[in-house]
Scaffold this motif. Structure first.
Motif, PDB file in Angstrom:
ATOM      1  N   ILE A   1      -1.909   3.258  -3.733  1.00 26.64           N
ATOM      2  CA  ILE A   1      -2.725   2.049  -3.520  1.00 26.64           C
ATOM      3  C   ILE A   1      -3.280   2.103  -2.099  1.00 26.64           C
ATOM      4  O   ILE A   1      -2.514   2.242  -1.129  1.00 26.64           O
ATOM      5  CB  ILE A   1      -1.888   0.779  -3.724  1.00 26.64           C
ATOM      6  CG1 ILE A   1      -1.244   0.785  -5.124  1.00 26.64           C
ATOM      7  CG2 ILE A   1      -2.742  -0.470  -3.547  1.00 26.64           C
ATOM      8  CD1 ILE A   1      -0.259  -0.336  -5.349  1.00 26.64           C
ATOM      9  N   VAL A   2      -4.603   2.047  -2.005  1.00 26.64           N
ATOM     10  CA  VAL A   2      -5.261   2.073  -0.699  1.00 26.64           C
ATOM     11  C   VAL A   2      -6.204   0.869  -0.595  1.00 26.64           C
ATOM     12  O   VAL A   2      -6.693   0.332  -1.599  1.00 26.64           O
ATOM     13  CB  VAL A   2      -6.037   3.379  -0.488  1.00 26.64           C
ATOM     14  CG1 VAL A   2      -5.106   4.566  -0.473  1.00 26.64           C
ATOM     15  CG2 VAL A   2      -7.094   3.559  -1.572  1.00 26.64           C
ATOM     16  N   GLU A   3      -6.449   0.454   0.639  1.00 28.80           N
ATOM     17  CA  GLU A   3      -7.383  -0.664   0.895  1.00 28.80           C
ATOM     18  C   GLU A   3      -8.679  -0.101   1.466  1.00 28.80           C
ATOM     19  O   GLU A   3      -8.665   0.620   2.469  1.00 28.80           O
ATOM     20  CB  GLU A   3      -6.760  -1.662   1.868  1.00 28.80           C
ATOM     21  CG  GLU A   3      -7.628  -2.886   2.093  1.00 28.80           C
ATOM     22  CD  GLU A   3      -6.965  -3.902   3.014  1.00 28.80           C
ATOM     23  OE1 GLU A   3      -7.572  -4.948   3.281  1.00 28.80           O
ATOM     24  OE2 GLU A   3      -5.823  -3.623   3.480  1.00 28.80           O
TER      25      GLU A   3
ATOM     26  N   ARG B   1      -9.382  -3.190  -3.044  1.00 29.09           N
ATOM     27  CA  ARG B   1      -8.186  -2.352  -3.288  1.00 29.09           C
ATOM     28  C   ARG B   1      -8.516  -1.307  -4.357  1.00 29.09           C
ATOM     29  O   ARG B   1      -9.105  -1.628  -5.405  1.00 29.09           O
ATOM     30  CB  ARG B   1      -7.004  -3.207  -3.753  1.00 29.09           C
ATOM     31  CG  ARG B   1      -6.564  -4.274  -2.742  1.00 29.09           C
ATOM     32  CD  ARG B   1      -5.982  -3.630  -1.518  1.00 29.09           C
ATOM     33  NE  ARG B   1      -5.642  -4.609  -0.494  1.00 29.09           N
ATOM     34  CZ  ARG B   1      -4.418  -5.103  -0.321  1.00 29.09           C
ATOM     35  NH1 ARG B   1      -3.436  -4.743  -1.113  1.00 29.09           N
ATOM     36  NH2 ARG B   1      -4.198  -5.968   0.653  1.00 29.09           N
TER      37      ARG B   1
ATOM     38  N   LEU C   1       0.832  -1.197   0.000  1.00 23.56           N
ATOM     39  CA  LEU C   1       0.000   0.000   0.000  1.00 23.56           C
ATOM     40  C   LEU C   1       0.873   1.257   0.000  1.00 23.56           C
ATOM     41  O   LEU C   1       2.035   1.234   0.378  1.00 23.56           O
ATOM     42  CB  LEU C   1      -0.920  -0.005   1.225  1.00 23.56           C
ATOM     43  CG  LEU C   1      -1.854  -1.211   1.363  1.00 23.56           C
ATOM     44  CD1 LEU C   1      -2.685  -1.082   2.628  1.00 23.56           C
ATOM     45  CD2 LEU C   1      -2.725  -1.366   0.133  1.00 23.56           C
TER      46      LEU C   1
END
Length: 464
Positions: free
Chosen positions: A134-136, A142, A110
Motif C-alpha cells: 500500500i502506497v500513498e 492510495r 502503508l
C-alpha cells in the motif's frame, strides 16, 4: 498368524523397517527443505514483481496524472492473472481496480502486509489471502498492488500430496522388500537349524546347506562345515584310538599279566625275581610310551600346541637334531647327511618339530637294515625353500613303503612289519602327521628309489 508374528520378530524384518523409516525421514526432510526454498523463492519473486508494478504505476502517475493512473490500473485489473489492484481517493472510496472490499483500516497502514479480500467476481464470495503493498500517491490517493497467494497454497498442497504418496510407496515397497528378505533369510536359517538338529542328534556327516551365492551365510556355513569336518575327523580318530587301544594294547597287557602270574606260581630266586621284575618294568615302560604318544597326538590334533607357536629358524632345528643323531646313526651303521644351506623362518613349536624329526630319523634307522659288505647307507635330511614355502625331507635307502600302503601307514597303530620284530606301537608317523598339521603343513611319502622319502611342506612366517 504365528508365521506372521515370527516374520515380524526377525532381525531382517526389523532392520528393513528401520532402513525404511530412515529413508522416509531423509525423503521428508529433503521435501520439506525443497518446499521451504520454493516458497521463499516465490515470495521473493512476488515482492520484486509488486515493487516493479508500483514503480511503473508511480511513473505513469507522474507523467500522465490521475487519469493516466486510472486508465493503467483499470487496464491491469482487467488482465487475467493473480495480480490485484485498487486505486482510492483520499477518503478511501474505490476508483478503479479488481478488489471488491478490504478490511476496515487496511488503507491507513502503508507498506507490505497480508490481507484477506473478496474478488471482483460477484459469483465468487470466498475470502482470499493476498500479499499487498500500500502506497500513498501525491494528493492523498492510495494505490494498492498485490498478488493472490493461491498459487503458493497450491504449491504447498502439491508438495504435501507428493510427500504422502511417496511415503505410501516407500512404506509399501519397504514392507514388501523387508518381508521378502526376512522370509528368504528365515528359510536359510530354518534349513541350517534343521541340519544343526540332525548333527546334534549324532549325524556328524550332515553339513549346513549352501546356496552357492557366496554371501555371508555361505561364508559362515562354509566355516561351520569345515569345523564339522574337523570334528568328524577327530571323532573318527577317537573311535579308532579306542578300538586300537582295545586291540593293540590288549596283547602287551595280557603278556604282562601272564608274566606276573607265572612269576607268582613259581618259587624264584632273588636273581630270577629281579629278572622277571625287569621284564615287567620294560613292558610297563613300553605301555607308558604308547600312552604318552597317544596323548601327544591328541593334544596336537586338538591344537593345544598352537599357543606356543613362535618365529623359529627351521635350519637350527635340523642342525640340532643332526648333531644329536650323528653318533646314533653311525653306531647303527648309517651315515647322516644334513643339507640345510639357507635360513627358513616359520611359525612353529621347536620342541614338537624336533620330536617329529626325531621320529622320522628313528624310523629310517629302525627299518633300513645296512649290509655289512656295502658302504654305510645314507640318511639325508634336506631343507630348502620352494615356491615361498619350506620343504623339509628325510630320505633313506631302506625297503621303502608300497604306494598302496602310504596312506594307511599314517594311521595309528598301523605296522607294516608283520613279524613285529622291531619295537614300537605304530604311532610314530601318526604323531609326525599330527604335529605337521598343527603347523598348517602337509606330509607326503614318496619313493626314493630305493627307500622312502618323507616330504614336509610348511608355510614361511610373515615378515616381522
Amino acid at each position: 498368524m504365528t508365521r506372521l508374528v515370527r516374520l515380524i520378530r526377525t532381525t531382517a524384518f526389523r532392520l528393513s523397517l528401520a532402513f525404511v523409516a530412515l529413508a522416509a525421514l531423509v525423503a521428508a526432510t529433503l521435501i520439506a527443505v525443497i518446499s521451504y526454498q520454493a516458497q521463499n523463492l516465490l515470495r521473493e519473486q512476488s515482492e520484486t514483481a509488486l515493487k516493479e508494478e508500483i514503480d511503473a504505476l508511480a511513473t505513469t502517475y507522474r507523467t500522465t496524472g490521475l487519469r493516466g493512473l486510472y486508465l493503467a490500473v483499470t487496464r491491469r485489473a482487467n488482465r487475467p492473472g493473480a495480480y490485484l489492484y485498487l486505486l482510492t481517493n483520499p477518503q478511501g472510496q474505490p476508483l478503479a481496480g479488481n478488489l471488491l472490499s478490504l478490511q476496515p483500516g487496511i488503507l491507513s497502514d502503508l507498506g507490505p502486509r497480508l490481507i484477506t479480500y473478496s474478488h471482483d467476481d460477484p459469483s465468487d464470495t470466498r475470502q482470499r489471502e493476498a500479499s499487498v503493498r500500500i502506497v500513498e500517491m501525491p494528493g492523498g490517493f492510495r494505490l494498492v498492488v498485490g498478488r493472490d497467494l493461491a498459487e503458493q497454497a497450491r504449491l504447498r498442497a502439491i508438495v504435501v500430496n507428493a510427500a504422502i504418496a511417496a511415503g505410501i510407496v516407500v512404506l509399501a515397497f519397504g514392507l514388501g522388500g523387508g518381508s521378502l528378505v526376512a522370509m528368504r533369510i528365515a528359510r536359510r536359517i530354518d534349513d541350517m537349524t534343521a541340519s544343526s538338529h540332525a548333527i546334534m542328534a549324532g549325524d556328524l556327516s550332515k553339513r549346513l546347506p549352501l546356496s552357492g551365492s557366496g554371501d555371508e551365510f555361505d561364508r559362515l556355513g562354509g566355516s561351520v562345515n569345515t569345523m564339522l569336518a574337523r570334528i568328524e575327523e577327530l571323532m573318527h580318530g577317537l573311535k579308532e584310538v579306542s578300538d586300537n587301544i582295545a586291540h593293540d594294547l590288549k596283547t602287551p597287557l595280557n603278556r604282562l599279566r601272564s608274566r606276573v602270574e607265572g612269576a607268582l606260581r613259581q618259587t624264584l630266586t632273588s636273581d630270577q625275581a629281579r629278572e622277571e621284575l625287569s621284564a615287567v618294568l620294560s613292558e610297563t615302560d613300553g605301555l607308558i610310551r604308547t600312552f604318552d604318544a597317544l596323548l601327544l597326538i591328541a593334544r596336537a590334533e586338538g591344537g593345544e600346541g598352537a599357543a606356543g607357536l613362535a618365529r623359529i629358524d627351521l635350519r637350527d632345528v635340523v642342525n640340532g637334531i643332526g648333531d644329536l643323531y650323528d653318533v646314533v646313526a653311525e653306531e647303527a651303521g648309517f651315515q647322516l647327511m644334513i643339507e640345510a644351506p639357507g635360513s627358513a623362518v616359520i611359525r612353529g613349536n621347536r620342541e614338537l618339530l624336533a620330536r617329529a624329526l626325531s621320529n622320522l630319523i628313528d624310523n629310517a634307522i629302525k627299518f633300513s637294515r645296512p649290509a655289512a659288505s656295502l658302504p654305510p647307507p645314507t640318511i639325508t635330511i634336506s631343507l630348502a625353500l620352494v615356491d615361498g614355502q619350506t620343504r623339509l625331507s628325510v630320505s633313506d635307502r631302506g625297503p621303502g613303503i608300497l604306494e598302496a600302503d602310504r596312506s594307511r601307514v599314517l594311521e595309528r597303530f598301523v605296522r607294516l612289519e608283520k613279524s613285529r620284530s622291531q619295537p614300537g606301537a605304530g604311532l610314530g608317523l601318526s604323531l609326525v602327521l599330527a604335529i605337521i598339521r598343527l603347523h598348517h603343513g602337509t606330509l607326503l611319502l614318496e619313493d626314493n628309489q630305493p627307500g622312502l622319502r618323507v616330504v614336509i611342506t610348511m608355510p614361511l612366517a610373515a615378515p616381522a
